[in-house]
Design an enzyme around this catalytic site. Sequence first.
Site, PDB file in Angstrom:
ATOM      1  N   LYS A  10      97.056 115.530  90.734  1.00 53.45           N
ATOM      2  CA  LYS A  10      98.283 115.672  91.536  1.00 53.45           C
ATOM      3  C   LYS A  10      98.779 117.121  91.513  1.00 53.45           C
ATOM      4  O   LYS A  10      99.203 117.656  92.529  1.00 53.45           O
ATOM      5  CB  LYS A  10      99.356 114.708  91.018  1.00 53.45           C
TER       6      LYS A  10
ATOM      7  N   GLN B 100     104.373 108.644  86.008  1.00 52.14           N
ATOM      8  CA  GLN B 100     102.979 108.177  85.942  1.00 52.14           C
ATOM      9  C   GLN B 100     102.900 106.846  85.185  1.00 52.14           C
ATOM     10  O   GLN B 100     103.351 106.743  84.054  1.00 52.14           O
ATOM     11  CB  GLN B 100     102.106 109.244  85.261  1.00 52.14           C
TER      12      GLN B 100
ATOM     13  N   ASP C 143     106.661 107.527  95.226  1.00 52.43           N
ATOM     14  CA  ASP C 143     105.638 106.506  94.969  1.00 52.43           C
ATOM     15  C   ASP C 143     105.865 105.261  95.831  1.00 52.43           C
ATOM     16  O   ASP C 143     104.974 104.435  95.994  1.00 52.43           O
ATOM     17  CB  ASP C 143     105.672 106.091  93.483  1.00 52.43           C
TER      18      ASP C 143
END
Length: 283
Positions: free
Chosen positions: A52, A96, A119
């Site tokens: 990322k 995460q 997300d």
Amino acid sequence: MAQLIDGKMISAQIKDELKEEVAKMNSQGTTVTLAVILVGQDPASCVYVRNKKRACEYIGIRSISCEMPEETTQEELLAKIRELNQDDSVDGILVQLPLPAHINEDAVIDAIDPAKDVDGFHPRSVGALCIGKPGFVSCTPAGIIQLLKRSGVAIEGKHCVVVGRSNIVGKPMSLLLLRENGTVTICHSRTKNLKDICRSADILVCAIGKPKFFTEEYIKDGAVVIDVGIHRNAENKLCGDVDFEKAEPIASKITPVPGGVGPMTIAMLMSNCVEAAKRKAQK
């Protein structure tokens, strides 16, 4: 022989488009910033976070890395999220997953400001998708829609079968296909006549987490097959939920593993982050 849907190539196209867009935003004084929180040192999570960061660097997105030790308490993590929610320079916040067992993932997802939920996991983002309002969409399903569109696959009027009902892939995938005017059937572990239903699909999305489960018996001649699964086989090679060798001669188009759906997830995360910055600038 099926045509391969090349996720690497399509994700590279999207990243190049975003790079251009971000350069334009920078020239107008708008910086795009993503904050990534990593709790502990799970090896797979570390790889994802590194990928990322690389994508951010390539596109021109500023990334803030918040690495917290495994023993971080839930309250400490929530305090960090509150701090980033209030930081006006941060456009997107990503925690995460998975988190250490002592931290409640739902509580963490709920704490993220929906305007920064790149997300697409916040209940408000999911609700917006359900009723057709603007909001962030879970990255893997959003990436699959891009794979289909950019490979010339028409979704409207097609019978789309999604096998799997997870909150991250199956459910949002079904809603996105519906939004594109597909006729959607959702299958899961309790579905009767799974083979028959799969064989009726024009577009088959396989997301059940079982290696090489979907053989030629599940696939209609000429169907488009999207494989979301990722596993290591006995030889330690990557494979998906679909038995590629058996499915490829029957499908018209198919995603490989690796190099299909996987690369799209990060590309769509970057896209959500740029979108978050644009929405903030319009306020």
